[in-house]
Design an enzyme around this catalytic site. Structure first.
Site, mmCIF file in Angstrom:
data_model
loop_
_atom_site.group_PDB
_atom_site.id
_atom_site.type_symbol
_atom_site.label_atom_id
_atom_site.label_comp_id
_atom_site.label_asym_id
_atom_site.label_seq_id
_atom_site.Cartn_x
_atom_site.Cartn_y
_atom_site.Cartn_z
ATOM 1 N N CYS A 1 0.876 -1.176 0.000
ATOM 2 C CA CYS A 1 0.000 0.000 0.000
ATOM 3 C C CYS A 1 0.906 1.217 0.000
ATOM 4 O O CYS A 1 2.095 1.113 0.294
ATOM 5 C CB CYS A 1 -0.873 0.066 1.256
ATOM 6 S SG CYS A 1 -2.208 -1.142 1.303
ATOM 7 N N GLY B 1 -0.140 0.144 -5.189
ATOM 8 C CA GLY B 1 -1.475 -0.427 -5.052
ATOM 9 C C GLY B 1 -2.451 0.213 -6.001
ATOM 10 O O GLY B 1 -2.494 1.440 -6.111
ATOM 11 N N ASN C 1 -0.212 0.847 5.912
ATOM 12 C CA ASN C 1 0.619 0.040 5.024
ATOM 13 C C ASN C 1 1.292 -1.029 5.874
ATOM 14 O O ASN C 1 2.045 -0.698 6.778
ATOM 15 C CB ASN C 1 1.666 0.941 4.342
ATOM 16 C CG ASN C 1 2.682 0.173 3.509
ATOM 17 O OD1 ASN C 1 3.753 0.680 3.225
ATOM 18 N ND2 ASN C 1 2.370 -1.038 3.098
ATOM 19 N N GLY C 2 1.009 -2.298 5.563
ATOM 20 C CA GLY C 2 1.617 -3.379 6.327
ATOM 21 C C GLY C 2 0.606 -4.456 6.619
ATOM 22 O O GLY C 2 -0.441 -4.546 5.963
ATOM 23 N N CYS D 1 12.106 -4.305 5.355
ATOM 24 C CA CYS D 1 11.817 -5.242 4.255
ATOM 25 C C CYS D 1 12.734 -4.943 3.083
ATOM 26 O O CYS D 1 12.542 -3.951 2.376
ATOM 27 C CB CYS D 1 10.362 -5.109 3.810
ATOM 28 S SG CYS D 1 10.034 -6.022 2.291
ATOM 29 N N TYR E 1 12.136 -4.792 -5.358
ATOM 30 C CA TYR E 1 10.983 -4.809 -6.256
ATOM 31 C C TYR E 1 9.981 -3.668 -6.066
ATOM 32 O O TYR E 1 9.587 -3.019 -7.026
ATOM 33 C CB TYR E 1 10.247 -6.157 -6.101
ATOM 34 C CG TYR E 1 8.947 -6.229 -6.849
ATOM 35 C CD1 TYR E 1 8.917 -6.373 -8.236
ATOM 36 C CD2 TYR E 1 7.720 -6.138 -6.181
ATOM 37 C CE1 TYR E 1 7.712 -6.430 -8.933
ATOM 38 C CE2 TYR E 1 6.517 -6.199 -6.872
ATOM 39 C CZ TYR E 1 6.522 -6.347 -8.245
ATOM 40 O OH TYR E 1 5.349 -6.395 -8.928
ATOM 41 N N SER F 1 11.128 -3.431 -12.978
ATOM 42 C CA SER F 1 11.895 -3.639 -11.747
ATOM 43 C C SER F 1 13.228 -4.340 -11.985
ATOM 44 O O SER F 1 14.103 -4.296 -11.129
ATOM 45 C CB SER F 1 11.062 -4.384 -10.711
ATOM 46 O OG SER F 1 10.469 -5.515 -11.303
ATOM 47 N N ASP G 1 15.835 -10.501 -14.055
ATOM 48 C CA ASP G 1 14.572 -10.175 -13.379
ATOM 49 C C ASP G 1 14.867 -9.948 -11.900
ATOM 50 O O ASP G 1 15.866 -10.441 -11.377
ATOM 51 C CB ASP G 1 13.547 -11.301 -13.565
ATOM 52 C CG ASP G 1 12.109 -10.785 -13.510
ATOM 53 O OD1 ASP G 1 11.910 -9.621 -13.104
ATOM 54 O OD2 ASP G 1 11.197 -11.544 -13.867
ATOM 55 N N ASP G 2 13.983 -9.190 -11.245
ATOM 56 C CA ASP G 2 14.236 -8.870 -9.835
ATOM 57 C C ASP G 2 14.011 -10.076 -8.935
ATOM 58 O O ASP G 2 14.662 -10.232 -7.917
ATOM 59 C CB ASP G 2 13.343 -7.702 -9.399
ATOM 60 C CG ASP G 2 11.876 -8.047 -9.542
ATOM 61 O OD1 ASP G 2 11.287 -8.538 -8.574
ATOM 62 O OD2 ASP G 2 11.319 -7.860 -10.649
ATOM 63 N N CYS H 1 5.417 -14.298 3.131
ATOM 64 C CA CYS H 1 5.592 -13.060 3.897
ATOM 65 C C CYS H 1 4.357 -12.840 4.760
ATOM 66 O O CYS H 1 3.237 -12.971 4.276
ATOM 67 C CB CYS H 1 5.762 -11.880 2.942
ATOM 68 S SG CYS H 1 5.830 -10.304 3.803
ATOM 69 N N CYS I 1 14.797 -7.404 7.134
ATOM 70 C CA CYS I 1 14.043 -8.654 7.107
ATOM 71 C C CYS I 1 14.419 -9.368 5.816
ATOM 72 O O CYS I 1 14.379 -8.779 4.731
ATOM 73 C CB CYS I 1 12.545 -8.384 7.124
ATOM 74 S SG CYS I 1 11.580 -9.910 6.891
ATOM 75 N N CYS J 1 11.631 -14.112 3.573
ATOM 76 C CA CYS J 1 11.102 -14.894 2.439
ATOM 77 C C CYS J 1 12.185 -15.750 1.794
ATOM 78 O O CYS J 1 11.876 -16.647 1.016
ATOM 79 C CB CYS J 1 10.375 -14.009 1.431
ATOM 80 S SG CYS J 1 11.174 -12.477 1.044
HETATM 81 S S1 SF4 Z 1 9.325 -11.677 4.331
HETATM 82 FE FE1 SF4 Z 1 10.297 -10.799 2.465
HETATM 83 S S2 SF4 Z 1 8.725 -9.485 1.542
HETATM 84 FE FE2 SF4 Z 1 8.081 -9.914 3.660
HETATM 85 S S3 SF4 Z 1 8.868 -8.200 4.908
HETATM 86 FE FE3 SF4 Z 1 10.424 -9.804 4.961
HETATM 87 S S4 SF4 Z 1 11.818 -9.347 3.232
HETATM 88 FE FE4 SF4 Z 1 9.919 -8.188 2.912
#
Ligand code: SF4
Length: 479
Positions: A9, A35, A111-112, A248, A254, A295, A357-358, A394, A445, A448
């Protein structure tokens, strides 16, 4: 074409500008990449908060409500563009979310993703609370309205301490905007200032460019910044430095626009470094480097720079194809890919092509692109990806598919290469990715790829449980 990974978002807010609503409208346009499902603006004249939301892009929502921008004209405004991560894509879930409680009106934009949303909702419903929407955001309003919370010296700070997960939030009260960021700083949020001296906040700095404002700084994790007639005032709802950040890093790979600064650094430069590192880790002899736009473009520039192999545009993206529909068959999905990305056959015909690609999520979209290149005469296709293989979902506001649907889940590199129908495959390593970042590696983070979540996930209260619960509600609803 429905993307595999949906943006989360976008937020913008400004206080003390006579054109606050118009500026918010333009800022939301610049954040549209975050978004496209819904958009809205809430504004305030120091006394009453008014709000208008609708489904679709910013242009569509405010064209349909023609004359609305003039009606909302006030010196303070917040705006939101939405891609549903929790809560379905329906008009009741569009934001800002305007409510009235014992202390007056409040409009909220989020957002989140809150990972304790369903637990809190169950608790409040058990005591008789009625919810209007199916978003996790509405829970925040119920927390604000709770009599024992209203009595606290800083009710908002107290409420934010009840939330778990990822949240950058804007609250519009009749006399001010409060901008807050979760203690991990998972989603971005930054502070800017216009030439006229009005303070503004945005998910990305591209929104500041759109309204002629200058970037001031990031809103810190665990910080609340109040925008009001006295300017911008800061306070913290968690002790600064007491929580290790978990930004993140996918924002850099991306989501964010290349021109933006997020987490303190420019997105384009970051992606170029990823491309350079990718060329170091996965070199291959080839004739041309092409990006999957948009991206993958910056990383492809970096790859070409480092490898010395010429960069060219083998794909051209159509900017007039919006999201269409989820095609029921693979052949139709391949056609959708072709509709959005046209191959410039003259660039790749008879050549050994490196495609940058990203990221790859399910892999079906990528395979469609690879088939287009083969159909146009590429001699060899070498796939290079500027992040590691995505193997985990995620929980913090990015709508990846389930773990089982992820291409890299349970497949080795040989199987991925065969699935994508490429001559070679190379993903950037996690170590290589983190070496391109300017902050220490443990400030991001990376769940993923690594499965290590900065905010612990209790499977009993995760967003998928929330979504199943909402689906049940819709299924049970009278037709
Ligand atoms: S899991 Fe991946 S997409 Fe989700 S917040 Fe962490 S780094 Fe970002």
């Amino acid at each position: 074409m429905v993307p595999d990974k949906k943006e989360n978002c976008g937020l913008f807010g400004i206080w003390g500008d006579p054109d606050a609503v118009g500026k918010t409208y333009f800022a939301l346009h610049s954040l549209q990449h975050r978004g496209q499902e819904a958009a809205g603006i809430a504004s305030c004249d120091g006394d009453v908060v008014q709000c208008y939301t609708g489904m679709g892009t910013v242009a569509r929502v405010f064209r349909d409500g023609s004359g609305l921008l003039e009606k909302l004209q006030n010196p303070g405004a917040i705006g939101h563009v939405r891609y549903s991560t929790t809560g379905g894509s329906t008009s009741i879930n569009a934001q800002p979310f305007l409510s009235e409680y014992s202390r007056g009106q409040v409009a909220v934009a989020h957002n989140g993703n809150l990972i304790n949303a369903s637990l809190l909702r169950d608790e409040y419903e058990a005591y008789g609370s009625i919810f209007k929407s199916t978003t996790d955001t509405e829970i925040i309003v119920h927390l604000l309205a709770k009599p024992t919370h209203v009595m606290k010296p800083d009710p908002l700070g107290h409420v934010l301490n009840h939330l778990q997960g990822a949240y950058s939030l804007l609250f519009m009260f009749p006399d001010r905007i409060e901008a807050a960021r979760d203690p991990y700083g998972i989603r971005p949020l930054c502070l800017g200032r216009t030439a006229g001296g009005a303070y503004c906040v945005a998910s990305e700095t591209c929104a500041f460019e759109a309204v002629g404002a200058k970037y001031v700084r990031e809103i810190e994790p665990g910080e609340i910044v109040t925008l009001c007639d006295e300017g911008a005032k800061s306070r913290f709802f968690v002790k600064p430095g007491s929580v290790k950040p978990g930004h993140c890093i996918f924002e850099h790979i991306y989501f964010a626009k290349q021109s933006s600064t997020v987490f303190g650094e420019n997105v384009h430069n970051f992606r170029k470094r990823l491309g350079r590192q990718l060329a170091i880790e996965h070199p291959v002899e080839a004739d041309v480097v092409i990006p999957v736009p948009d991206s993958g473009t910056s990383a492809a520039v970096g790859y070409a720079d480092e490898s010395g192999i010429p960069f060219d545009m083998g794909f051209v993206r159509s900017h007039y194809v919006g999201r269409t529909f989820i095609s029921p068959t693979q052949s139709l999905r391949d056609l959708q890919v072709k509709l959005k990305l046209s191959v410039v056959a003259e660039v790749i015909h008879g050549k050994r092509v490196i495609v940058i690609d990203d990221s790859i999520v399910r892999g079906t979209t990528t395979r469609g692109k690879i088939r287009s290149l083969r159909d146009s005469g590429a001699k060899e296709i070498h796939m290079r990806v500027s992040c590691p293989p995505i193997r985990f979902p995620c929980f913090y506001g990015v709508d990846f598919p389930t773990k089982e649907e992820l291409l890299a889940n349970g497949r080795d590199m040989k199987q991925i290469k065969e699935f994508l129908e490429v001559d070679s495959i190379g993903y950037l390593s996690l170590k290589g990715l983190l070496s391109c970042a300017s902050l220490p590696a443990d400030h991001y983070c990376t769940a993923c790829w690594s499965g290590e979540y900065p905010v612990p996930i209790d499977i009993a209260v995760n967003k998928f449980v929330m979504e199943r619960y909402q689906m049940r509600l819709f299924e049970d609803a009278p037709q």
